[in-house]
Structure formats: structure tokens, C-alpha cells
Write an enzyme that holds these catalytic residues in place. Sequence first.
Site, PDB file in Angstrom:
ATOM      1  N   MET A  48       0.835  -1.200   0.000  1.00  0.00           N
ATOM      2  CA  MET A  48       0.000   0.000   0.000  1.00  0.00           C
ATOM      3  C   MET A  48       0.873   1.255   0.000  1.00  0.00           C
ATOM      4  SD  MET A  48      -2.779  -1.309   2.838  1.00  0.00           S
ATOM      5  CE  MET A  48      -3.472   0.315   3.090  1.00  0.00           C
TER       6      MET A  48
ATOM      7  N   GLN B 276       2.417   1.846  -3.438  1.00  0.00           N
ATOM      8  CA  GLN B 276       1.441   2.386  -4.378  1.00  0.00           C
ATOM      9  C   GLN B 276       1.152   3.857  -4.093  1.00  0.00           C
ATOM     10  OE1 GLN B 276       0.071   1.700  -7.127  1.00  0.00           O
ATOM     11  NE2 GLN B 276      -1.511   3.294  -7.161  1.00  0.00           N
ATOM     12  N   GLU B 277       1.131   4.216  -2.811  1.00  0.00           N
ATOM     13  CA  GLU B 277       0.799   5.591  -2.442  1.00  0.00           C
ATOM     14  C   GLU B 277       1.950   6.568  -2.700  1.00  0.00           C
ATOM     15  OE1 GLU B 277      -2.025   6.497  -2.055  1.00  0.00           O
ATOM     16  OE2 GLU B 277      -3.173   5.600  -0.446  1.00  0.00           O
ATOM     17  N   SER B 278       3.171   6.184  -2.334  1.00  0.00           N
ATOM     18  CA  SER B 278       4.263   7.171  -2.350  1.00  0.00           C
ATOM     19  C   SER B 278       5.585   6.656  -2.883  1.00  0.00           C
ATOM     20  CB  SER B 278       4.499   7.668  -0.917  1.00  0.00           C
ATOM     21  OG  SER B 278       5.060   6.618  -0.120  1.00  0.00           O
TER      22      SER B 278
ATOM     23  N   TYR C  97     -10.226   2.375   1.134  1.00  0.00           N
ATOM     24  CA  TYR C  97      -9.066   3.173   1.548  1.00  0.00           C
ATOM     25  C   TYR C  97      -8.759   4.232   0.488  1.00  0.00           C
ATOM     26  CZ  TYR C  97      -4.270   4.036   3.277  1.00  0.00           C
ATOM     27  OH  TYR C  97      -3.124   4.618   3.768  1.00  0.00           O
TER      28      TYR C  97
END
Length: 481
Positions: free
Chosen positions: A303, A306-308, A377
Amino acid sequence: MKILTIILMGFVVTFCSPEQTLLETIKAQGELVVVTRAGPTTYYIGLEGEALGLEYELTQRFASQLGVNLKLIVATHYADILPMVVKQQVHFAAAGLTVNRERRELVRFSPAYQKTTHQLVYRKSMPNIPRSLADLNETTPLVLINGSSQVDLCKRLQQEYPQLTWQTVDLSPMEVLEKINTEEIKFALLHTNEIMQMQRFFPELQVSFEVADDELVAWAFPRTIGDDSLYVEAMRFLNQLRTSGELDRLIDRYYGHIDFAEFDYVDTRTFYRHVQERLPFYRKHFEQVGLLYNLDWRLLAAMGYQESHWNPDAVSYTGVRGIMMLTHATALELNIQDREDSIQSIDGAARYFLMLRDKLNENIPEPDKTFFTLAAYNVGLGHLYDAQQLARQQGLDPYRWVEVKKMLPLLSDPKWYRRTRHGYARGSEPVYFVNNVRRFYDKLLASLDVPVDADKQEIRIFSPQQQPTQYLSKPSQLPVL
């Protein structure tokens, strides 16, 4: 990467007495004997010792429906599988076998449950890449797996392309792809689904062209005369699985996050570089938080990537920031003081993930529940609920990810979002988010953990109620077929 291989047992399956059908005999003996092969498309052992793979899940469900144990025999070589079926040493084969006319003369096939095609695969650095069948000749060392449908295909193609030559090897598709990655093999013909499963882990693998039309994948049964009882039951089972939507859900579990249309080489290479250069700084934080909240730390790490891309200073155009890209409102709700502090960000993301998961309907099974939580999310629970409601209205199952992910992109279409409570959303983004997290999670499993010892050659028995319950004799005590 090698996966568990198993010495074949040299026994003949007892089919039935004159008084009993084969199906009745199997139920009386309490055991269904199936041959498969090791690999990510068929059967493998997970990191926690659990049995996984599409063929395993299908055969386990069939055995459960019959109320018997599943005895799964993993063939040492691809070429051993069909002879075991023909000689009736097993009840049938569930090994990712494709249907062609040569095989139809030996066995009979169940209804198809998947399709694939043939592709020429090579390593990116390889010179003089063949771009068509006409380019394949004695100077092009094409490799085929002994006993595979590619051998049958090339024999047929040789009539049109007489210059076509090849050599066969007694390796698994995964072993061939590993050797292509290390340049021990230059070119091979394999099935698309096998290539795509491994291409995520070996980004240097490339596809040049496809050969022939799609082939159907099915179970292979002996051509017994006068007793169709097991075959008919298998047909009924697979048709029910398709009608209920469970077949689509199983296929989505193993293939839903893989893009068969296009492989992103640069993205995959970047991921593995960040695994080496960035993840070591934050891995302990992911592990600590995962342990604290009983979450798989690799899911949290996927996660975060994927986010940062594991950048704690990341800031998006919408104002979300930090390694887990939390919004200001979410940070306030979770009492996070500094979103750019990596441990606070990861801890907050884990708590937020659990909070979302707890609000989902208890009837959603795993792994779908994890996929729903990831979608929430990304896009919020309200929009996820809207997509579930649209699924209900369309007669789809609102508790299955394979159904709801079809509805999420509709939330950006006025025709659809005007019917919903929460209105417009960029509905394609949560689908993209979930697929990417799943891909990154798979890659983390492959890059960080020790694979199963391929030298352990065991035969496992699976009961209809639970996962592996016992082992048979050590391989040295088993005769080799």
C-alpha cells in the site's frame, strides 16, 4: 525460483467393482486422486505452508462436494501427466492442460474453465529476436517442454514452415523462464498465463509474438468405456461453478490483478530498485505496525509503495501526504500529529485500514474483503457502498470483488452516479489501486522471502474440511514411475 516437485507414485487407481460405479467407489474409499504440476498457475505451497493455485482450489472444491479427501500427486515431469491419465493411475489430471486434437485422441476433456495462447518469450538483452514463425530456423534455438501442447503445435506448423526446428527439455514452465532470465535458454514457446505470472518477478522477460489461436484449458479424464459417472459429475460441478460466478471469482483471485494486454517493464524495474534502495529504511516500521495490529506487513508495504513509492515526503496535488498518503481529515480522525513521520503514517494507515474493514459486511469472504477495504481506503466507504448498490441493481453479487469492480468505474458516468447516494467519484482509481497493491504484494513475497525447498518431494493429502492434514511416506520410500 523453484517450487515443490513430487516423485510420482507407481500405483494404479482402483476404479470400481461390477456392483459400483466409479463415482460410488471414490465416495466409498473416501479419496479422489488427481495429478497436477507445480507452478504459480496450477499448485504451489504458500509462505505459511498453505496450498494455493487455481488447479488446487478447483480440485479441492470438487473433492469437498463429493465429500472425500483430495490426494494430489505432483508430476515430476510435464510429460508424465497424460500417460498417468491414460493408464488410469489417477482419476483425472488438473494441470493447466490445454485441449488440442492430439490430446483428444488420448483422453477426454471436461468443460473448459480458462483459455490461453502460445507466445515466444526471450530475455530483453537477447540480440536477433525472431518476430515471426518465418524467422525460426536451425540457427534459432527454440526450446519446448517435452509433453507440452507446444510440441504438438510445432509439429503441425512444421508442415507450413519446414525450417522450424526445436529442442525439448524436461523442465517446468517456471524453470524454463528462469533459464531464459539467466540466458541459459534463448527462446521458448510457452503459454501466456505462465509468462505473465513470472514476468512480474523477472521484468527482463519479453514476448515477441503470439502463435496460433487461443487454446482452452480443461481437466483430462481417461477414456473409460461404460462408466461416465465421475466425468458427468465433474461436468456438473464445473458448470455449476461457472453459473454461480465462483469460477470467475477464483480466476480473478489469481489473475485479476495481472494485465495481460501490456507489461510495464520500467515500472517493474523501478519497483525492484526501490526494494533495494528505499524499503530497508522503512521495513522495520512496516513490520512493527503489522505485528501490533495483526496485519501482514507486506500488505502495508505494498500500500505504501502504491501511495508514495516509500517516500515519506511525498505530497499529492490534492494535499494528501506522507509515506501512506493520508488526508488531513483522516490524520485528525486518527490523532496523527505529523503525516510526514513514517511510523505515524504507517500506524495511522493500519488503523484506518482496520476501521474500514470492520465497517464492511461480515458476509464478504476473504480475500474479497481485503480488496473491498483497499478500494474504500482509496475512494471512501460511501462510494464503495454506492458501487455495491449498483451491483445489486444489476443482479450481481455485492459481496464479491469481481462483480463490484465492474461497477466502480461507472461512478464517473452521470448516467450512473446520479442514481447513487454519494454521487460522482473517479471510480476507475480504486480498481487501479487494488490491482497495483496486489501486484506489489506478490512481488514483495517473491523478492523478500525464501522459496519453498524444491528438494522436498512430498505427496500431500487434503481433507474436504481443512488444509494439509498429513504427509505420506518419504520420497525415498516411493517407487518412481
